[in-house]
Scaffold this active site. Structure first.
Site, PDB file in Angstrom:
ATOM      1  N   ARG A   1       9.149  13.921   7.217  1.00 24.90           N
ATOM      2  CA  ARG A   1       9.896  13.913   5.959  1.00 24.90           C
ATOM      3  C   ARG A   1      10.051  15.378   5.547  1.00 24.90           C
ATOM      4  NH1 ARG A   1       5.344   9.814   5.047  1.00 24.90           N
ATOM      5  NH2 ARG A   1       5.921   8.355   6.674  1.00 24.90           N
TER       6      ARG A   1
ATOM      7  N   PRO B   1       0.848  -1.198   0.000  1.00 25.02           N
ATOM      8  CA  PRO B   1       0.000   0.000   0.000  1.00 25.02           C
ATOM      9  C   PRO B   1       0.879   1.243   0.000  1.00 25.02           C
ATOM     10  CG  PRO B   1       0.097  -0.987   2.195  1.00 25.02           C
ATOM     11  CD  PRO B   1       0.821  -1.915   1.270  1.00 25.02           C
ATOM     12  N   VAL B   2       0.612   2.146  -0.921  1.00 27.52           N
ATOM     13  CA  VAL B   2       1.360   3.415  -0.971  1.00 27.52           C
ATOM     14  C   VAL B   2       0.332   4.538  -1.107  1.00 27.52           C
ATOM     15  CG1 VAL B   2       3.135   4.762  -2.163  1.00 27.52           C
ATOM     16  CG2 VAL B   2       3.289   2.266  -2.151  1.00 27.52           C
TER      17      VAL B   2
ATOM     18  N   TYR C   1      -4.823   2.258   8.755  1.00 28.59           N
ATOM     19  CA  TYR C   1      -4.027   2.697   9.902  1.00 28.59           C
ATOM     20  C   TYR C   1      -4.861   2.432  11.148  1.00 28.59           C
ATOM     21  CZ  TYR C   1      -1.584   5.223   6.225  1.00 28.59           C
ATOM     22  OH  TYR C   1      -0.906   5.539   5.087  1.00 28.59           O
TER      23      TYR C   1
ATOM     24  N   GLN D   1      -5.476  -1.666   3.094  1.00 24.15           N
ATOM     25  CA  GLN D   1      -4.637  -1.301   4.243  1.00 24.15           C
ATOM     26  C   GLN D   1      -5.323  -0.231   5.068  1.00 24.15           C
ATOM     27  OE1 GLN D   1      -3.227   1.964   4.055  1.00 24.15           O
ATOM     28  NE2 GLN D   1      -2.111   1.953   5.989  1.00 24.15           N
TER      29      GLN D   1
ATOM     30  N   ASP E   1       9.245  -5.965   3.761  1.00 20.39           N
ATOM     31  CA  ASP E   1       9.298  -4.863   2.798  1.00 20.39           C
ATOM     32  C   ASP E   1      10.375  -3.887   3.230  1.00 20.39           C
ATOM     33  OD1 ASP E   1       8.401  -2.769   4.492  1.00 20.39           O
ATOM     34  OD2 ASP E   1       6.340  -2.891   3.783  1.00 20.39           O
TER      35      ASP E   1
ATOM     36  N   THR F   1      -1.489  -1.336   9.353  1.00 18.01           N
ATOM     37  CA  THR F   1      -0.180  -0.699   9.543  1.00 18.01           C
ATOM     38  C   THR F   1      -0.013  -0.393  11.021  1.00 18.01           C
ATOM     39  OG1 THR F   1      -0.211   0.264   7.342  1.00 18.01           O
ATOM     40  CG2 THR F   1       1.177   1.361   8.957  1.00 18.01           C
TER      41      THR F   1
ATOM     42  N   SER G   1      -4.085   1.419  -0.402  1.00 13.62           N
ATOM     43  CA  SER G   1      -3.854   2.206   0.819  1.00 13.62           C
ATOM     44  C   SER G   1      -5.105   2.998   1.202  1.00 13.62           C
ATOM     45  CB  SER G   1      -2.703   3.182   0.542  1.00 13.62           C
ATOM     46  OG  SER G   1      -2.679   4.216   1.496  1.00 13.62           O
TER      47      SER G   1
ATOM     48  N   GLY H   1       7.176  -1.359  -2.816  1.00 12.63           N
ATOM     49  CA  GLY H   1       6.452  -0.088  -2.804  1.00 12.63           C
ATOM     50  C   GLY H   1       7.002   0.819  -3.893  1.00 12.63           C
ATOM     51  N   ARG H   2       8.178   1.417  -3.614  1.00 12.98           N
ATOM     52  CA  ARG H   2       8.728   2.383  -4.573  1.00 12.98           C
ATOM     53  C   ARG H   2       8.903   1.762  -5.961  1.00 12.98           C
ATOM     54  NH1 ARG H   2      11.276   3.579   0.394  1.00 12.98           N
ATOM     55  NH2 ARG H   2      10.677   5.651   1.136  1.00 12.98           N
TER      56      ARG H   2
ATOM     57  N   LYS I   1       1.561  -5.051   9.430  1.00 12.97           N
ATOM     58  CA  LYS I   1       2.701  -4.491   8.692  1.00 12.97           C
ATOM     59  C   LYS I   1       3.409  -3.427   9.524  1.00 12.97           C
ATOM     60  CE  LYS I   1       2.989  -1.459   4.662  1.00 12.97           C
ATOM     61  NZ  LYS I   1       3.631  -0.448   5.414  1.00 12.97           N
TER      62      LYS I   1
ATOM     63  N   SER J   1       9.194  -4.639   8.561  1.00 13.22           N
ATOM     64  CA  SER J   1       9.188  -3.397   7.804  1.00 13.22           C
ATOM     65  C   SER J   1       9.515  -2.216   8.708  1.00 13.22           C
ATOM     66  CB  SER J   1       7.775  -3.196   7.215  1.00 13.22           C
ATOM     67  OG  SER J   1       7.593  -1.884   6.735  1.00 13.22           O
TER      68      SER J   1
HETATM   69  C1  GLV Z   1       2.109   6.924   4.802  1.00 12.56           C
HETATM   70  O1  GLV Z   1       1.913   5.808   5.248  1.00 12.56           O
HETATM   71  C2  GLV Z   1       3.390   7.425   4.428  1.00 12.56           C
HETATM   72  O2  GLV Z   1       4.409   6.781   4.706  1.00 12.56           O
HETATM   73  O3  GLV Z   1       3.446   8.528   3.845  1.00 12.56           O
END
Ligand code: GLV
Length: 387
Positions: free
Chosen positions: A165, A78-79, A130, A128, A307, A156, A107, A330-331, A252, A274
């Site tokens: 980030r 899931p992304v 949260y 997925q 993952d 998750t 996701s 994912g990526r 996950k 993960s």
């Molecule tokens: C969400 O699950 C993210 O990593 O941005």
């Protein structure tokens, strides 16, 4: 059509075609990005053992994940926001996965809704969630997933609070993107992306907007996580959520042996070793370093997947050799989606399939079920020399 021979080719095209804000969202780790980097560099430290004069005819990399047949032991992770990487991105990816015979996991933070994906696919997919505070919203999500014939719930468990980030803050990440001079100037250079995006109505978080209450800015991942996520999550709450769903559950975000034992106690059908692609706890060990200890402890009680860091079929082979029953990418699929839509996701899967098959053969194995620790060379202390 460009010639794609490796995932890095897709990444290069993806970077050219998609607005910076969304490229950066996918291509970031939290804070210093140490864990994000080590997820891949640690895979590079493991070597494969070349064998010769072994029968390499009639090979098979088919397997099963939670009892579902898969053409290779790889599922699409899931992304979030993938409908911003390419218009209707989740539908495109789900279709590519279905045709390829691998599981697709949608996701909660997708742009296309559960219903959208169900309407465009024929086989059950995974969903997925949260761990949110709002029971009503969780209950309705499960209800909608059941109605859409979802065959397993991925919960998750490593995102009670969001790891920062930096680039997302600097870019003002949102879906749809907020129109600033900077964002518009950048989007104007992404012509195909923009034209396709103008042709779809799906530009909002389709599972959230109109469904979740009390969210001050439903276009922002960071305000939604801050307001709706449950910082007081514990194992009782995880168990309650599993019971509310009532079907197969994959937990996950497990990176510790003690947590893996707990996941078995609450009855997880599978766990994913993960660190959220290095997007949560910066400074945590890479998933591949933690895999063997976790497999040793719980591998005979639940399915252990991995993952974070998989960018090639060789990486899949290494993870399987070290005990993973399957992996999530994912990526790798997002690069494909951003580069070339559905075709790009298919291309990513084809690259990984071929690399996995040929590398397995060159290690002297014909069947993925026979791949074991024997085919990898792992540096001494790789998993364990930490105090
Ligand atoms: C969400 O699950 C993210 O990593 O941005």
């Amino acid at each position: 059509m460009p010639i794609i021979t490796e995932i890095a080719d897709l990444k290069r095209i993806y970077k050219r075609r998609v607005p910076k804000m969304f490229y950066d969202y996918a291509e970031s780790g939290s804070w210093s990005e140490q864990t994000f980097r080590e997820n891949t560099s640690d895979f590079d430290k493991i070597r494969l053992r070349q064998r010769i004069a072994k029968d390499m005819d009639n090979r098979s990399i088919k397997s099963q994940m939670i009892g579902e047949d898969v053409s290779m032991p790889v599922a699409l992770a899931p992304v979030g926001l993938t409908g911003m990487q390419s218009a209707d991105g989740e539908i495109k990816a789900a279709k590519a996965a279905e045709k390829f015979g691998v599981p697709f996991c949608l996701s909660t933070m997708s742009i296309c809704s559960i219903e959208d994906v169900a309407a465009h696919t024929t086989k059950p997919f995974w969903f997925q969630v949260y761990t949110l505070k709002d029971d009503d919203f969780m209950g309705r999500l499960f209800e909608r997933a059941r109605a859409a014939n979802v065959s397993a719930m991925v919960i998750t468990v490593d995102l009670q609070v969001l790891g920062q980030r930096h680039k997302d803050l600097k870019n003002g990440l949102s879906a749809p993107p907020k129109l600033t001079i900077k964002s518009v100037a950048n989007m104007m250079t992404k012509v195909t992306w923009g034209l396709e995006m103008l042709q779809t109505k799906r530009r909002f978080f389709g599972n959230i907007v109109g469904h979740a209450k009390g969210v001050s800015d439903p276009s922002s991942l960071s305000s939604w996580t801050a307001e709706a996520f449950d910082p007081s999550l514990d194992w009782d709450r995880i168990k309650t959520l599993m019971e509310m769903w009532g079907g197969k559950v994959i937990l996950k975000g497990i990176l510790d042996v003690e947590d893996a034992k707990k996941a078995v106690e609450v009855g997880a059908d599978a766990i994913v070793v993960s660190n959220h692609g290095g997007r949560q706890l910066d400074g945590a060990l890479s998933s591949i370093r933690m895999l063997e200890d976790i497999v040793k402890e719980v591998g005979d009680k639940t399915e252990v997947w991995l993952d974070s860091g998989i960018r090639s079929g060789q990486d899949v082979l290494k993870a399987v050799a070290m005990g993973a029953k399957g992996v999530m990418i994912g990526r790798a699929w997002v690069y494909g989606l951003g580069a070339m839509g559905e075709k790009g996701v298919t291309s990513a899967l084809e690259v990984i399939h071929k690399e996995l098959d040929v590398s397995m053969a060159l290690c002297g194995k014909r069947d993925i079920q026979d791949v074991d620790r024997d085919i990898v060379l792992v540096p001494k202390g790789f998993s364990g020399d930490w105090a």
